[in-house]
Design a protein around this motif. Structure first.
Motif, PDB file in Angstrom:
ATOM      1  N   LEU A   1       0.826  -1.192   0.000  1.00 61.36           N
ATOM      2  CA  LEU A   1       0.000   0.000   0.000  1.00 61.36           C
ATOM      3  C   LEU A   1       0.871   1.256   0.000  1.00 61.36           C
ATOM      4  CD1 LEU A   1      -2.741  -1.125   2.527  1.00 61.36           C
ATOM      5  CD2 LEU A   1      -2.924  -1.014   0.038  1.00 61.36           C
ATOM      6  N   TYR A   2       0.263   2.369  -0.362  1.00 62.43           N
ATOM      7  CA  TYR A   2       0.995   3.624  -0.571  1.00 62.43           C
ATOM      8  C   TYR A   2       0.885   4.575   0.623  1.00 62.43           C
ATOM      9  CZ  TYR A   2       3.129   6.704  -4.123  1.00 62.43           C
ATOM     10  OH  TYR A   2       3.994   7.465  -4.881  1.00 62.43           O
ATOM     11  N   ASN A   3       0.268   4.113   1.717  1.00 60.91           N
ATOM     12  CA  ASN A   3       0.049   4.973   2.883  1.00 60.91           C
ATOM     13  C   ASN A   3       1.358   5.590   3.361  1.00 60.91           C
ATOM     14  OD1 ASN A   3      -1.842   2.782   2.584  1.00 60.91           O
ATOM     15  ND2 ASN A   3      -2.801   3.446   4.472  1.00 60.91           N
ATOM     16  N   GLY A   4       1.410   6.923   3.363  1.00 58.52           N
ATOM     17  CA  GLY A   4       2.605   7.631   3.798  1.00 58.52           C
ATOM     18  C   GLY A   4       3.399   8.218   2.644  1.00 58.52           C
ATOM     19  N   GLN A   5       3.212   7.676   1.436  1.00 59.94           N
ATOM     20  CA  GLN A   5       3.995   8.115   0.284  1.00 59.94           C
ATOM     21  C   GLN A   5       3.214   9.050  -0.640  1.00 59.94           C
ATOM     22  OE1 GLN A   5       6.335   3.794   0.011  1.00 59.94           O
ATOM     23  NE2 GLN A   5       5.983   4.951  -1.849  1.00 59.94           N
ATOM     24  N   GLU A   6       2.062   9.511  -0.200  1.00 60.38           N
ATOM     25  CA  GLU A   6       1.161  10.273  -1.079  1.00 60.38           C
ATOM     26  C   GLU A   6       1.776  11.549  -1.648  1.00 60.38           C
ATOM     27  OE1 GLU A   6      -1.421   8.118   2.005  1.00 60.38           O
ATOM     28  OE2 GLU A   6       0.425   9.311   2.019  1.00 60.38           O
ATOM     29  N   ALA A   7       2.676  12.172  -0.902  1.00 58.96           N
ATOM     30  CA  ALA A   7       3.257  13.439  -1.355  1.00 58.96           C
ATOM     31  C   ALA A   7       4.061  13.278  -2.638  1.00 58.96           C
ATOM     32  CB  ALA A   7       4.149  14.028  -0.257  1.00 58.96           C
ATOM     33  N   VAL A   8       4.617  12.087  -2.854  1.00 60.40           N
ATOM     34  CA  VAL A   8       5.441  11.856  -4.040  1.00 60.40           C
ATOM     35  C   VAL A   8       4.602  12.017  -5.307  1.00 60.40           C
ATOM     36  CG1 VAL A   8       6.946  10.247  -5.249  1.00 60.40           C
ATOM     37  CG2 VAL A   8       6.918  10.265  -2.743  1.00 60.40           C
ATOM     38  N   ALA A  10       1.503  13.204  -5.594  1.00 59.92           N
ATOM     39  CA  ALA A  10       0.799  14.491  -5.638  1.00 59.92           C
ATOM     40  C   ALA A  10       1.698  15.579  -6.206  1.00 59.92           C
ATOM     41  CB  ALA A  10       0.318  14.873  -4.234  1.00 59.92           C
ATOM     42  N   GLY A  11       2.926  15.625  -5.766  1.00 59.50           N
ATOM     43  CA  GLY A  11       3.868  16.618  -6.266  1.00 59.50           C
ATOM     44  C   GLY A  11       4.181  16.426  -7.740  1.00 59.50           C
ATOM     45  N   CYS A  12       4.303  15.171  -8.153  1.00 57.90           N
ATOM     46  CA  CYS A  12       4.594  14.871  -9.558  1.00 57.90           C
ATOM     47  C   CYS A  12       3.442  15.295 -10.460  1.00 57.90           C
ATOM     48  CB  CYS A  12       4.862  13.377  -9.727  1.00 57.90           C
ATOM     49  SG  CYS A  12       6.409  12.807  -8.990  1.00 57.90           S
ATOM     50  N   VAL A 173       4.815  19.972  -1.662  1.00 58.60           N
ATOM     51  CA  VAL A 173       5.274  21.219  -2.284  1.00 58.60           C
ATOM     52  C   VAL A 173       6.734  21.096  -2.717  1.00 58.60           C
ATOM     53  CG1 VAL A 173       5.657  23.684  -1.932  1.00 58.60           C
ATOM     54  CG2 VAL A 173       3.622  22.590  -0.971  1.00 58.60           C
ATOM     55  N   LYS A 174       7.557  20.513  -1.856  1.00 59.20           N
ATOM     56  CA  LYS A 174       8.971  20.332  -2.193  1.00 59.20           C
ATOM     57  C   LYS A 174       9.139  19.348  -3.354  1.00 59.20           C
ATOM     58  CE  LYS A 174      10.735  21.529   2.385  1.00 59.20           C
ATOM     59  NZ  LYS A 174      11.443  21.061   3.613  1.00 59.20           N
ATOM     60  N   VAL A 175       8.292  18.322  -3.368  1.00 62.54           N
ATOM     61  CA  VAL A 175       8.332  17.372  -4.487  1.00 62.54           C
ATOM     62  C   VAL A 175       7.948  18.082  -5.779  1.00 62.54           C
ATOM     63  CG1 VAL A 175       7.334  15.275  -5.473  1.00 62.54           C
ATOM     64  CG2 VAL A 175       7.834  15.369  -3.024  1.00 62.54           C
ATOM     65  N   ASP A 196      16.172  11.441  -5.599  1.00 60.26           N
ATOM     66  CA  ASP A 196      16.087  10.516  -4.464  1.00 60.26           C
ATOM     67  C   ASP A 196      15.035  11.086  -3.512  1.00 60.26           C
ATOM     68  OD1 ASP A 196      16.438   8.833  -2.318  1.00 60.26           O
ATOM     69  OD2 ASP A 196      18.474   9.516  -1.841  1.00 60.26           O
ATOM     70  N   ILE A 197      13.768  10.688  -3.716  1.00 53.97           N
ATOM     71  CA  ILE A 197      12.671  11.241  -2.923  1.00 53.97           C
ATOM     72  C   ILE A 197      12.474  10.390  -1.671  1.00 53.97           C
ATOM     73  CG2 ILE A 197      10.249  11.894  -2.912  1.00 53.97           C
ATOM     74  CD1 ILE A 197      10.385  12.425  -5.834  1.00 53.97           C
TER      75      ILE A 197
END
Length: 334
Positions: A1-8, A10-12, A173-175, A196-197
């Motif tokens: 599952l992707y729980n915790g990695q959502e910012a990657v 979303a930023g892309c 935002v940083k991503v 390296d995210i």
């Protein structure tokens, strides 16, 4: 599952053009397809092996695919998507298309030989591709520190003279800022980049993962900087919206989810000869006290003989198939 990695993701998505840019990923890819526009019900259908799934029910969880939304998988072989993503970018450059490929890989896949072969050619031919390491620190279950002499994975791009940098993967935002910079670099014909995210997954690698390689305390520390919670705080602090506004949006989404799920259940029930009431009714078995024998399995209403599982009642296709294969009626009593 992707729980915790959502910012990657979303930023892309914020810094790319889904109409012309492409994505290709590993097997933790359900959200990529949905983020690009694929209907979640077709992703779910793929998980259940249905013909209506994104890969016709033939790929399953690890092979989500959507040509319509420029998502090229979903790949079960570790690192298998890296040369394919490089090839997609080569095709775009060869045919002079203004597209950028985002090639996602995990921190475990970066040790594959195909990674170095691919980024070497991408740098040599200045291909419009961004290699995105979704570095959650543990690959399948072994920490980066135990598997490489170079824990700063972004530095692996430096010998190939491509822009390479670490990114805070818990901050969308940083991503987005990092991806925007790399996209502009690629569209200008200057070639690939490596990011390296650094992110974190709260769940195990799979359902069978006992997660003995990390502590519960470590997981809770990362939950304190959860990407979704951070975005909510930004929205409220900058007065883009209120807590009430967010709750209204969530309520609206939950209502839609329930309506869609109910409609899908009704359709599925009709296909297999059930009414929805029959599909959702509680079933029970019982017998005369002290006789040791069990009564005929029935649906919730024992007075209605048309609802019995056996004998006079309607029998769905799966039930008939099970009986034909040698299962007894007692085996099928739920």
């Amino acid at each position: 599952l992707y729980n915790g990695q959502e910012a990657v993701l979303a930023g892309c998505l914020h810094s790319t053009d889904p109409k012309k840019d492409r994505m290709i990923s590993s097997y933790r890819s359900h959200v990529h397809a949905i983020g690009l526009g694929e209907d979640p019900k077709f992703v779910m259908a793929e998980l259940f092996g249905k013909a209506t799934g994104t890969s016709g029910g033939l790929g399953g969880s690890m092979h989500i695919f959507s040509k319509k939304y420029n998502f090229f998988g979903g790949h079960g072989i570790v690192g298998g998507q890296i040369p394919l993503g490089t090839g997609i970018a080569f095709g775009d450059k060869y045919f002079k298309r203004d597209s950028v490929t985002l090639c996602f890989l995990g921190d475990g896949a970066i040790r594959q030989g195909s990674f170095h072969e691919s980024i070497n050619l991408a740098a040599l031919w200045k291909l419009p591709v961004i290699y995105i390491v979704e570095n959650n620190g543990y690959a399948m279950g072994t920490s980066v520190a135990r598997t490489t002499s170079q824990a700063d994975l972004w530095k692996l791009g430096e010998p190939y003279e491509m822009p390479s940098m670490p990114v805070d993967g818990m901050d969308p935002v940083k991503v987005a800022d990092a991806i925007d910079e790399c996209v502009k670099h690629a569209r200008a014909g200057k070639g690939p980049s490596l990011l390296d995210i650094k992110t974190y997954r709260y769940r195990g690698h799979s359902m069978s993962d006992a997660q003995q390689y990390r502590t519960k305390e470590e997981v809770e520390e990362y939950r304190k900087i959860d990407p979704i919670s951070q975005v909510e705080k930004i929205i409220i602090s900058k007065k883009y919206g209120t807590k009430s506004d967010i709750e209204k949006i969530l309520t609206k989404l939950h209502i839609k989810e329930k309506k869609d799920a109910l409609a899908a259940a009704k359709k599925a029930a009709a296909e297999y000869g059930f009414s929805l009431d029959e599909l959702t009714a509680k079933r029970s078995t019982g017998g005369a006290s002290g006789t040791g024998s069990s009564a005929e399995p029935k649906f919730a209403n024992p007075e209605d003989s048309s609802q019995t599982w056996t004998g006079k009642g309607r029998q769905p296709l799966w039930y008939k198939s099970a009986i034909a294969s040698g299962k007894s009626e007692e085996d099928l009593a739920i």
